[in-house]
Design an enzyme around this catalytic site. Structure first.
Site, PDB file in Angstrom:
ATOM      1  N   TYR A   1      -6.638 -26.673  79.603  1.00 51.39           N
ATOM      2  CA  TYR A   1      -7.147 -27.939  79.070  1.00 51.39           C
ATOM      3  C   TYR A   1      -7.325 -27.846  77.558  1.00 51.39           C
ATOM      4  O   TYR A   1      -6.890 -28.726  76.807  1.00 51.39           O
ATOM      5  CB  TYR A   1      -8.480 -28.280  79.742  1.00 51.39           C
TER       6      TYR A   1
ATOM      7  N   LYS B   1      -4.972 -29.985  75.009  1.00 49.68           N
ATOM      8  CA  LYS B   1      -5.631 -31.048  74.241  1.00 49.68           C
ATOM      9  C   LYS B   1      -5.506 -30.794  72.736  1.00 49.68           C
ATOM     10  O   LYS B   1      -5.408 -31.740  71.946  1.00 49.68           O
ATOM     11  CB  LYS B   1      -7.094 -31.187  74.653  1.00 49.68           C
TER      12      LYS B   1
END
Length: 262
Positions: A148, A152
């Protein structure tokens, strides 16, 4: 920024931030097409806001092409595209290859594929607006979830590149970077939930409000949690001090008590 009568597409619109953004855009007078893997949920959102649902996987090359073509036929043109769909898979170095690949597909390549289709059209028509839902994790980092955090960061980097490359030719780009938001993803965050909610977990509607405010002055970074600006500046100016603080937080997460075991 006036979206009345404009064509707007929102991916990941069946729940959470995407649903709140779709509602806000419709309330401001936009013609909205909503997309999500959850066909039942996104159809309900479309019915609620008077929009049009296109269920499917907007991360794949075929899926995003079908979405853009359907939306263009329905709206006449896509003026604003919210690349909002995202996933949080895996944890650390033991994350399977398949989860790394899926995180990259949804959190990064979905944006690239949509922009590849839309930007050439906007350059011909006079402009458009591309909005990436990234995360404060894309400006800072996300303890407990390497895929993640990494993807991101990549989402923010792509948004920055897009703005730097096409901003002077009418393509306005925004990157939404909240911390904790009361969504299904936050509820599933386990021991990270309290950490993500440190500066108050916001409602999705508050994120949509922040997006609308950023639209008014074409601000690139959308920071629903204003504290993130200070964290981001501190990380850049005092990287080693920042990392020492992050290691301290990680030690807290590593203790049994942090996981509710004692």
């Amino acid at each position: 920024m006036d979206v009345r009568g404009r064509g707007v597409v929102v991916t990941g619109a069946g729940h959470g931030i995407g649903r709140a953004i779709a509602r806000r855009m419709a309330a401001e007078g936009a013609q909205v097409v909503v997309n999500d893997l959850d066909a039942e949920a996104v159809t309900a959102v479309a019915e609620e806001i008077g929009g049009h649902a296109v269920p499917g996987d907007a991360a794949t090359e075929a899926g995003v092409a079908a979405l853009v073509e359907d939306a263009t036929e329905r709206l006449g043109a896509v003026d604003v595209y919210f690349a909002n769909a995202g996933i949080d898979l895996g944890a650390g170095l033991d994350t399977p290859e398949a989860d790394w690949a899926r995180a990259h597909e949804v959190n990064v390549m979905a944006h690239v594929r949509a922009a590849r289709l839309l930007v050439p059209r906007w350059l011909e028509s006079g402009g458009g607006r591309f909005v990436v839902t990234a995360s404060a994790a894309g400006l800072l980092t996300m303890l407990g979830s390497a895929p993640y955090s990494v993807t991101k960061h990549a989402a923010v980097a792509f948004a920055e590149w897009l703005s730097a490359t096409y901003g002077h030719r009418g393509v306005t780009v925004h990157a939404i970077c909240p911390q904790g938001v009361r969504t299904r993803m936050l509820e599933a965050a386990g021991p990270l939930k309290d950490l993500l909610s440190h500066d108050t977990a916001l409602e999705p509607e508050q994120v949509a409000d922040a997006v609308w405010e950023a639209f008014q002055d074409d601000r690139f970074l959308v920071l629903p949690h204003p504290e993130v600006q200070g964290y981001y500046e501190h990380r850049a100016a005092h990287t080693d001090h920042w990392l020492a603080g992050m290691r301290k937080l990680q030690r807290r997460l590593d203790t049994p008590a942090a996981h509710g075991d004692g």
